[in-house]
Every structure is written in structure tokens, then in C-alpha cells.
Design an enzyme around this catalytic site. Structure first.
Site, PDB file in Angstrom:
ATOM      1  N   ILE A 244      -3.893   2.414   0.587  1.00 13.25           N
ATOM      2  CA  ILE A 244      -4.486   1.985  -0.685  1.00 13.25           C
ATOM      3  C   ILE A 244      -3.425   1.204  -1.468  1.00 13.25           C
ATOM      4  O   ILE A 244      -2.251   1.584  -1.470  1.00 13.25           O
ATOM      5  CB  ILE A 244      -4.930   3.218  -1.516  1.00 13.25           C
ATOM      6  CG1 ILE A 244      -5.895   4.104  -0.719  1.00 13.25           C
ATOM      7  CG2 ILE A 244      -5.503   2.800  -2.859  1.00 13.25           C
ATOM      8  CD1 ILE A 244      -7.196   3.448  -0.362  1.00 13.25           C
TER       9      ILE A 244
ATOM     10  N   THR B  55       0.815  -1.218   0.000  1.00 15.87           N
ATOM     11  CA  THR B  55       0.000   0.000   0.000  1.00 15.87           C
ATOM     12  C   THR B  55       0.846   1.265   0.000  1.00 15.87           C
ATOM     13  O   THR B  55       2.039   1.245   0.304  1.00 15.87           O
ATOM     14  CB  THR B  55      -0.934   0.026   1.222  1.00 15.87           C
ATOM     15  OG1 THR B  55      -0.146   0.082   2.424  1.00 15.87           O
ATOM     16  CG2 THR B  55      -1.839  -1.193   1.256  1.00 15.87           C
ATOM     17  N   ASP B  56       0.161   2.354  -0.319  1.00 17.36           N
ATOM     18  CA  ASP B  56       0.802   3.666  -0.241  1.00 17.36           C
ATOM     19  C   ASP B  56       0.549   4.250   1.155  1.00 17.36           C
ATOM     20  O   ASP B  56       0.012   3.570   2.038  1.00 17.36           O
ATOM     21  CB  ASP B  56       0.293   4.583  -1.361  1.00 17.36           C
ATOM     22  CG  ASP B  56      -1.208   4.848  -1.288  1.00 17.36           C
ATOM     23  OD1 ASP B  56      -1.840   4.567  -0.245  1.00 17.36           O
ATOM     24  OD2 ASP B  56      -1.756   5.339  -2.295  1.00 17.36           O
ATOM     25  N   PHE B  57       0.872   5.487   1.318  1.00 18.96           N
ATOM     26  CA  PHE B  57       0.740   6.152   2.619  1.00 18.96           C
ATOM     27  C   PHE B  57      -0.698   6.131   3.134  1.00 18.96           C
ATOM     28  O   PHE B  57      -0.935   6.095   4.330  1.00 18.96           O
ATOM     29  CB  PHE B  57       1.257   7.594   2.491  1.00 18.96           C
ATOM     30  CG  PHE B  57       1.301   8.343   3.777  1.00 18.96           C
ATOM     31  CD1 PHE B  57       2.196   8.012   4.775  1.00 18.96           C
ATOM     32  CD2 PHE B  57       0.433   9.404   3.998  1.00 18.96           C
ATOM     33  CE1 PHE B  57       2.238   8.705   5.966  1.00 18.96           C
ATOM     34  CE2 PHE B  57       0.466  10.111   5.183  1.00 18.96           C
ATOM     35  CZ  PHE B  57       1.369   9.760   6.171  1.00 18.96           C
TER      36      PHE B  57
END
Length: 130
Positions: free
Chosen positions: A19, A14-16
Site C-alpha cells: 500500500i 509502498t509499505d510492507f
């Protein structure tokens, strides 16, 4: 035949914002195709060592439809829609339940040691739709 490969989204995927990072969908479908080919009875290591054939992605047409999130349980659906002498075209989806998050049409070609297109083995071509 539709092949199903389950996966869980880990924090590293995931990103920050929690997501799924967009490029990871490409990794997911690569793994789905690998498992599909394995389930067809194709040993890609032996194919390379014995016949000098490897697979290379030629084209990807992708649609990002909804966000996968940390800890989601997803499924990669893979279907070989068409095979010619040297190429396979796969339709793939990444789903959460019935919801399609990502879909792609992927063209894979068989190449020889010199990097030139080469004929797919007959056992692979037989798995495509009529």
C-alpha cells in the site's frame, strides 16, 4: 486550469503490505505543484537567483480516502484555487481513474532570503481563479 501529472506507484513507494505509504502522497502532490508552476512558465531556479524568492508550504489539510497500491497508475490533479499578494492556495487530488485516493488543500507562501513573506510575482497571481 487543472494540471494533470501522471505517476506510477513503485515498490519503494509502498509499505510492507504493498500500500502507498501515507507520506508519499505529500511527495506526489509536491511534484504535481512543481510541474504546475513550471507549466505556468515560472522557472523556480531563476526566481530564486534573480528575485530571491522561494516557495514554502505553510499549511496542508489532507484527507486519505482510499489506498493506492503497488503498480497503480495514478494522476495528481492540481488547481490553483486562490492567490493573494504572498500566498497561493492549491486544491490537489491523487486519483486512480475516477476514484479519489487522496485530497489536500495546500497553502504555499513566497518568502525572501531572510525567510520573510514577500510578494508573489504578478504572472503567478494572474493564474488564480477570479
Amino acid at each position: 486550469m487543472t494540471h494533470l501529472w501522471p505517476l506510477r506507484v513503485y515498490y519503494e513507494d509502498t509499505d510492507f503490505g504493498g500500500i502507498v505509504y501515507y507520506a508519499n502522497y505529500l511527495k506526489y502532490i509536491e511534484r504535481g505543484r512543481t510541474e504546475y508552476v513550471r507549466d505556468m512558465g515560472v522557472d523556480q531556479v531563476a526566481l530564486k537567483e534573480n528575485d530571491g524568492i522561494v516557495f514554502a508550504v505553510r499549511r496542508v489539510e489532507a484527507d486519505y480516502l482510499a489506498a493506492g497500491k503497488y503498480d497503480d497508475e495514478l494522476v495528481v490533479e492540481t488547481e490553483l484555487s486562490h492567490a493573494t499578494g504572498v500566498r497561493m492556495i492549491f486544491d490537489q487530488k491523487v486519483k486512480r481513474g475516477d476514484q479519489v485516493l487522496f485530497s489536500a488543500t495546500v497553502t504555499v507562501v513566497a518568502i525572501n532570503k531572510a525567510g520573510q513573506a514577500t510578494r508573489l510575482p504578478a504572472n503567478i497571481r494572474r493564474h488564480s481563479k477570479p
